[in-house]
Each structure stands twice: as C-alpha cells, then as structure tokens.
Write an enzyme that holds these catalytic residues in place. Structure first.
Site: not given
Ligand code: NAP
Length: 310
Positions: A136, A139-140
């Site tokens: 993701c 997210c990261d």
C-alpha cells in the site's frame, strides 16, 4: 434478565458500501449496527486521492470521504461497534454475528467485508513484508522518500501507487508481465511523463534480494528469459485483490475466485443475507458501485423484513 437486542440489520464492514447500507437502513427506520474492525472506510480510507466519486470537483481524500459517510449514517441513528467478527451463523433466526466482544443478533446480515491485497507468492515475501516489501503506497510510501522503489503490477492500483510514489521516491520502476498497462487511460500520461518513472515490460519478479531488508529484486524478461538485478529499497506489490470472504465459507456460495456470489440485487443464497461492495462477485469494483450495492441491499432487506412480519 435483560433481553438481548435483535437488530433489523447488522452490516459487517464499514467501507463505502457498508455505510451506505447503514445510511439507507437508518433512514428507512431500521435499527442498524455496523461492525467494523479498525476504522471507517476500508480500502477507500487508504486511497490518497479519489477523483472518480461524483460531487467532489477537486477530488477527495479517501479517509475524509469515509469519515463523512460514517457521520452521515450516524446522523440518522446508525451505530458502529468496533470489533473483529469471528464467526457468523446465517441459517439461525435471528442470525448470529459472533465478535471478540460477544454475540450480536440480527434479522438481516449484510456482508461488506471488502478485499485485501493479493500476495505475489515470492520466496521470503512474508518475512520481508514491512522490511521493504509493501502492499500500500498510501500507507508506506513516506518511508521511501528519496529512495528507489519498484511497483509490480499494471492495474489501476499499481498505476495509482506508482504516481503517488513518484512524488516521494527518487526512482520508480514499474514491472509488468505484459507490454501494456491494464490501468484506465487517465493514468497513462502522468506515468509516461514522470521523469523518475520507468517501465520494465514483459517482465516478472523472481527473487527478493537482501538479508534483513530488501536490497534488490531479480527480474526475468518473459520473452527472452534473460534475468537482471534491479537494486531498490522497496518493492510495492500491487497485483490485484483477494476477497475477504472467509467468514462466509461453507455457508454462502463463492465464485471461483472466492467472491461471494450474488447478482445486482445483492441477495445471497440465504434469505435475509446480502453481499455488497468489493467482496461481491461483480465486474466493476469502485466506490460508486459499492455505494450502489449498499442502497440495493436495503431495498431487498426491507422487502424481506416485511415478509417476516406477515
Ligand atoms: P487488477 O485491476 O486486477 O490488476 C492487477 C494487475 O496485477 C494486473 O495488471 C495484472 O496483470 C497484474 N497481476 C496479477 N497477478 C499477477 C502476478 N501473479 N504476477 C504479476 N502480475 C500480476 O487489480 P487492482 O489494480 O488491485 O484493482 C482492483 C480493483 O480496484 C479493480 O477493479 C480496479 O479497477 C479498482 N481500482 C480502481 C481505481 C480507480 O478507478 N482509480 C484505483 C484502484 C483500484 P494483467 O494486466 O496481465 O492481468
């Protein structure tokens, strides 16, 4: 002894489909509970910019849209319980939804459990997840500021991830098994134009390199069989989704890919049980199709509840 509440509807999963069902149910006067594991929005909440949900001229952040959908449903009386669902018993009347906090009862159940990222199946993929392997970008991605990353896949998610990463990473290499992207046209131009994005077509990842964390990827050209090593700090795997349908296994019919079978009416093979959004077998998985499913499920749930009362 205090009598246990029997909800008119329990919605499992608080993504866009789930909160649309909750909104429609609450507005129809049903007592409806959404059971959500983490926070509203599901996969949508991880999407940085949503440009294809009508009404938001400049686009909207998925987390923000999720929060709005939840608050709108709550405004009409829908409730949310944060808990992991462990088991469902759909053939009982009322139907039972067993969570880590106890058993909830309802006359109708709506599955809105969505989908999650599919793994590629490389050796050490699990071991290196969080240590260079990611699923993701929203997210990261920030962990890879100024670094070199690879995105594997050619669909809408891979394209959106690559665009997001191109804004933070030094270099983004898209590795795709064919010679053209599956992603919608709108993604092609920005990707082709980005100076730090390059493509390896007709190629597959064969080995993750690095001891404690990812340091590179061995890639094979599928036409020539030649292999090369791409050094990189991160490998974002974006090769599709797998349905979160485990709870339904053995009770509802799943299609060959594990999605819960239902047509546009969202009715499953158990009366009073509905399936909406990305976990339903369907052609187009989008926020708009999930919200449409949510409205449809409530339409048929109301019919079902009316028959129950006759
Ligand atoms: P997807 O559309 O199924 O694309 C998966 C991609 O991964 C495809 O390019 C596929 O290659 C590749 N792939 C699959 N298995 C592979 C393997 N074993 N090795 C290498 N490559 C593999 O999945 P998605 O991009 O995750 O999207 C999921 C759904 O969400 C779709 O319906 C999508 O439209 C929707 N979505 C929409 C948006 C948007 O509209 N903005 C954004 C994100 C997601 P092939 O092309 O060769 O099959």
């Amino acid at each position: 002894m205090k009598q246990q509440i029997v909800y008119d509807m329990i919605v499992i999963g608080g993504g866009p489909g789930g909160y649309t069902a909750a909104l429609y149910a609450a507005r129809a006067g049903l007592n409806v509970l959404v059971v959500e594991r983490l926070s509203a929005g599901g996969q949508m909440a991880l999407t940085h910019q949503i440009d294809n949900y009508p009404g938001f001229v400049g686009g909207i952040d998925g987390y923000d849209l999720a929060d709005r959908m939840q608050r709108q449903a709550h405004r009409f009386g829908a409730l949310t319980e944060y808990a992991q669902v462990l088991e469902v018993r759909l053939r009982e009347e009322p139907k039972a939804v067993v969570t880590e906090n106890g058993t909830l009862l309802a006359k109708t159940v709506v599955f809105a459990t969505g989908a999650g990222p599919k793994e590629l199946g490389l050796d050490r993929e699990k071991e290196l997840t969080g240590r260079g392997v990611a699923y993701c970008a929203a997210c990261d991605g920030m962990f890879y500021r100024g670094k070199e990353v690879v995105v594997i896949g050619g669909g809408n998610s891979a394209a959106a991830d690559a665009i997001l990463l191109s804004r933070v990473a030094k270099k983004v290499t898209i590795i795709h098994r064919r010679d053209t992207l599956r992603a919608t046209r709108i993604y092609h131009t920005p990707l082709m134009k980005a100076p730090n994005v390059n493509f390896l077509w007709n190629s597959a990842a064969v080995e993750l390199l690095g001891e404690e964390k990812v340091s590179g990827l061995r890639v094979r050209n599928l036409l020539t069989g030649e292999e090369q090593i791409i050094s990189c700090d991160g490998v974002f795997i974006s090769v599709g989704r797998k349905p979160a349908s485990q709870l339904a296994e053995g009770q509802l019919t799943l299609d060959e890919k594990g999605y819960i079978l239902a047509d546009e009416s969202t009715q499953t093979d158990i009366p009073g049980v509905f399936v909406i959004g990305d976990v339903r077998s369907k052609v187009l998985r989008q926020v708009v199709t999930a919200v449409s499913d949510g409205a449809m499920a409530v339409h048929y749930a109301e019919e079902y509840l009316a028959r129950l009362e006759q």
